[in-house]
Design an enzyme around this catalytic site. Sequence first.
Site, PDB file in Angstrom:
ATOM      1  N   SER A 122     -30.763 -63.837 -39.599  1.00 34.36           N
ATOM      2  CA  SER A 122     -30.193 -64.839 -40.499  1.00 34.36           C
ATOM      3  C   SER A 122     -31.289 -65.643 -41.192  1.00 34.36           C
ATOM      4  O   SER A 122     -32.459 -65.625 -40.764  1.00 34.36           O
ATOM      5  CB  SER A 122     -29.278 -65.786 -39.716  1.00 34.36           C
ATOM      6  N   THR A 123     -30.897 -66.369 -42.232  1.00 32.32           N
ATOM      7  CA  THR A 123     -31.858 -67.240 -42.924  1.00 32.32           C
ATOM      8  C   THR A 123     -32.360 -68.328 -41.971  1.00 32.32           C
ATOM      9  O   THR A 123     -33.394 -68.941 -42.226  1.00 32.32           O
ATOM     10  CB  THR A 123     -31.214 -67.901 -44.165  1.00 32.32           C
ATOM     11  N   GLU A 124     -31.629 -68.552 -40.887  1.00 32.05           N
ATOM     12  CA  GLU A 124     -32.024 -69.573 -39.897  1.00 32.05           C
ATOM     13  C   GLU A 124     -32.903 -69.004 -38.775  1.00 32.05           C
ATOM     14  O   GLU A 124     -33.529 -69.759 -38.033  1.00 32.05           O
ATOM     15  CB  GLU A 124     -30.780 -70.214 -39.269  1.00 32.05           C
ATOM     16  N   ASN A 125     -32.931 -67.677 -38.662  1.00 31.31           N
ATOM     17  CA  ASN A 125     -33.661 -67.076 -37.540  1.00 31.31           C
ATOM     18  C   ASN A 125     -35.190 -67.175 -37.666  1.00 31.31           C
ATOM     19  O   ASN A 125     -35.917 -66.895 -36.707  1.00 31.31           O
ATOM     20  CB  ASN A 125     -33.250 -65.611 -37.324  1.00 31.31           C
ATOM     21  N   GLY A 141     -30.902 -61.915 -26.524  1.00 29.79           N
ATOM     22  CA  GLY A 141     -31.800 -62.776 -25.750  1.00 29.79           C
ATOM     23  C   GLY A 141     -31.257 -63.032 -24.350  1.00 29.79           C
ATOM     24  O   GLY A 141     -31.983 -62.936 -23.353  1.00 29.79           O
ATOM     25  N   ARG A 193     -37.375 -61.783 -24.505  1.00 33.86           N
ATOM     26  CA  ARG A 193     -36.269 -61.659 -25.465  1.00 33.86           C
ATOM     27  C   ARG A 193     -36.384 -60.405 -26.325  1.00 33.86           C
ATOM     28  O   ARG A 193     -35.389 -59.764 -26.662  1.00 33.86           O
ATOM     29  CB  ARG A 193     -36.213 -62.893 -26.362  1.00 33.86           C
ATOM     30  N   GLU A 224     -10.086 -60.306 -40.170  1.00 30.68           N
ATOM     31  CA  GLU A 224      -9.616 -60.555 -38.811  1.00 30.68           C
ATOM     32  C   GLU A 224     -10.856 -60.676 -37.923  1.00 30.68           C
ATOM     33  O   GLU A 224     -11.752 -59.834 -38.006  1.00 30.68           O
ATOM     34  CB  GLU A 224      -8.755 -59.381 -38.314  1.00 30.68           C
ATOM     35  N   ASP A 284     -24.978 -60.271 -31.498  1.00 29.48           N
ATOM     36  CA  ASP A 284     -25.500 -61.444 -30.778  1.00 29.48           C
ATOM     37  C   ASP A 284     -25.550 -61.194 -29.271  1.00 29.48           C
ATOM     38  O   ASP A 284     -24.765 -60.422 -28.733  1.00 29.48           O
ATOM     39  CB  ASP A 284     -24.611 -62.658 -31.083  1.00 29.48           C
ATOM     40  N   GLY A 285     -26.477 -61.874 -28.616  1.00 27.60           N
ATOM     41  CA  GLY A 285     -26.550 -61.814 -27.154  1.00 27.60           C
ATOM     42  C   GLY A 285     -27.747 -61.042 -26.619  1.00 27.60           C
ATOM     43  O   GLY A 285     -27.881 -60.874 -25.404  1.00 27.60           O
ATOM     44  N   ARG A 307     -37.354 -69.114 -35.021  1.00 27.60           N
ATOM     45  CA  ARG A 307     -37.692 -68.584 -33.686  1.00 27.60           C
ATOM     46  C   ARG A 307     -39.206 -68.384 -33.541  1.00 27.60           C
ATOM     47  O   ARG A 307     -39.922 -68.337 -34.540  1.00 27.60           O
ATOM     48  CB  ARG A 307     -36.947 -67.261 -33.484  1.00 27.60           C
TER      49      ARG A 307
HETATM   50  C1  IPE Z   1     -26.367 -65.100 -35.592  1.00 30.67           C
HETATM   51  O1  IPE Z   1     -26.798 -65.246 -34.296  1.00 30.67           O
HETATM   52  C2  IPE Z   1     -27.363 -64.318 -36.381  1.00 30.67           C
HETATM   53  C3  IPE Z   1     -27.501 -62.918 -36.028  1.00 30.67           C
HETATM   54  C4  IPE Z   1     -26.813 -62.280 -35.112  1.00 30.67           C
HETATM   55  C5  IPE Z   1     -28.471 -62.195 -36.774  1.00 30.67           C
HETATM   56  P1  IPE Z   1     -27.605 -66.532 -33.821  1.00 30.67           P
HETATM   57  O2  IPE Z   1     -27.894 -66.319 -32.384  1.00 30.67           O
HETATM   58  O3  IPE Z   1     -28.763 -66.762 -34.713  1.00 30.67           O
HETATM   59  O4  IPE Z   1     -26.550 -67.694 -34.054  1.00 30.67           O
HETATM   60  P2  IPE Z   1     -26.378 -69.083 -33.334  1.00 30.67           P
HETATM   61  O5  IPE Z   1     -27.714 -69.763 -33.365  1.00 30.67           O
HETATM   62  O6  IPE Z   1     -25.924 -68.796 -31.945  1.00 30.67           O
HETATM   63  O7  IPE Z   1     -25.331 -69.781 -34.122  1.00 30.67           O
HETATM   64  C1  IPE Z   2     -28.980 -61.664 -31.703  1.00 28.18           C
HETATM   65  O1  IPE Z   2     -29.342 -61.961 -30.394  1.00 28.18           O
HETATM   66  C2  IPE Z   2     -30.106 -61.119 -32.530  1.00 28.18           C
HETATM   67  C3  IPE Z   2     -30.618 -62.058 -33.542  1.00 28.18           C
HETATM   68  C4  IPE Z   2     -30.118 -63.223 -33.817  1.00 28.18           C
HETATM   69  C5  IPE Z   2     -31.772 -61.634 -34.275  1.00 28.18           C
HETATM   70  P1  IPE Z   2     -29.950 -63.370 -30.014  1.00 28.18           P
HETATM   71  O2  IPE Z   2     -31.434 -63.241 -30.057  1.00 28.18           O
HETATM   72  O3  IPE Z   2     -29.384 -64.449 -30.816  1.00 28.18           O
HETATM   73  O4  IPE Z   2     -29.469 -63.458 -28.509  1.00 28.18           O
HETATM   74  P2  IPE Z   2     -29.011 -64.779 -27.754  1.00 28.18           P
HETATM   75  O5  IPE Z   2     -27.916 -65.389 -28.556  1.00 28.18           O
HETATM   76  O6  IPE Z   2     -30.209 -65.652 -27.675  1.00 28.18           O
HETATM   77  O7  IPE Z   2     -28.550 -64.277 -26.435  1.00 28.18           O
HETATM   78 MG    MG Z   3     -27.774 -65.653 -30.556  1.00 28.11          MG
END
Ligand code: IPE
Ligand code: IPE
Ligand code: MG
Length: 250
Positions: free
Chosen positions: A73-76, A31, A41, A217, A28-29, A79
């Site tokens: 994720s299934t939620e992504n 973006g 992004r 953990e 994560d992170g 975007r």
């Molecule tokens: C979790 O990150 C999914 C992945 C890293 C693939 P998200 O960025 O989608 O999660 P939320 O929205 O911050 O919970």
């Molecule tokens: C994680 O980075 C990658 C995926 C969820 C695909 P993000 O795209 O969620 O990055 P942030 O959380 O917006 O910084």
């Molecule tokens: Mg994220």
Amino acid sequence: MGIFDRFTGKQEQTQARAVPRHIAVIMDGNGRWAKKRGLPRKAGHKVGAETFRTIATYCKDIGVQYFTVYAFSTENWKRPQDEVDALMNLFRTYLREAAETMVERGVAVRVLGDLSVLPPDLLRQIDEVHALADTLGEQAATASLCINYGGRDEIKNAVRALARQVAEGTLRPEDITEDTIGAQLYTAHMPDPDLIIRPSGEIRTSNFLLWQSAYAEYYFTDVLWPDFKPEHMDAAIEDFNRRSRRFGGV
Ligand code: IPE
Ligand code: IPE
Ligand code: MG
């Protein structure tokens, strides 16, 4: 602090370090990393994919048997389409590389998730990579990429599969156990994660490995995934090694 600190040199100490058998990462992170630099992004996802290569290789080199990452994720799907497309393209690129190099490197690459809705060409690549993974022996390390993965979705699918067997008369409800449920999950062939790392400062699971994480953990760090380096993995492992895992015992 063990016997190794007192009786061996630094190098041997590193080799003797215990590493978790299964490490999972919520990547994560990406973006926010891009935003900080005024980049789109998807530029963050590209660097995040490089980080994945580096860290997956590092984990294999230090003896981690299973390395699992949350990539989509299934939620992504919520975007913007161009971001989703960029991520799918990064998966294509990585899987192409994996198909070319995994046998020689001894790393079985697998994709976990509901793959049925992925673009057909990506699905073909996944099939090819899985067929190669199947040719690797027990000694191979496993790198798993969770794509269109959701912990609740995974459990729902497992419940459906078991319900179907009950309806067909091939399974009695009283024969449903934690093991029969585990065997229906995408991770059926691997041990539960010992250590789950989430970079980027968020302190939540976001639907990752809900069933499998019962006794994992967790390690959280503010470092954004594209900035994550082997030294951050070392810090997570050191922290893990200081913990006392009791699994409900004393
Ligand atoms: C979790 O990150 C999914 C992945 C890293 C693939 P998200 O960025 O989608 O999660 P939320 O929205 O911050 O919970
Ligand atoms: C994680 O980075 C990658 C995926 C969820 C695909 P993000 O795209 O969620 O990055 P942030 O959380 O917006 O910084
Ligand atoms: Mg994220």
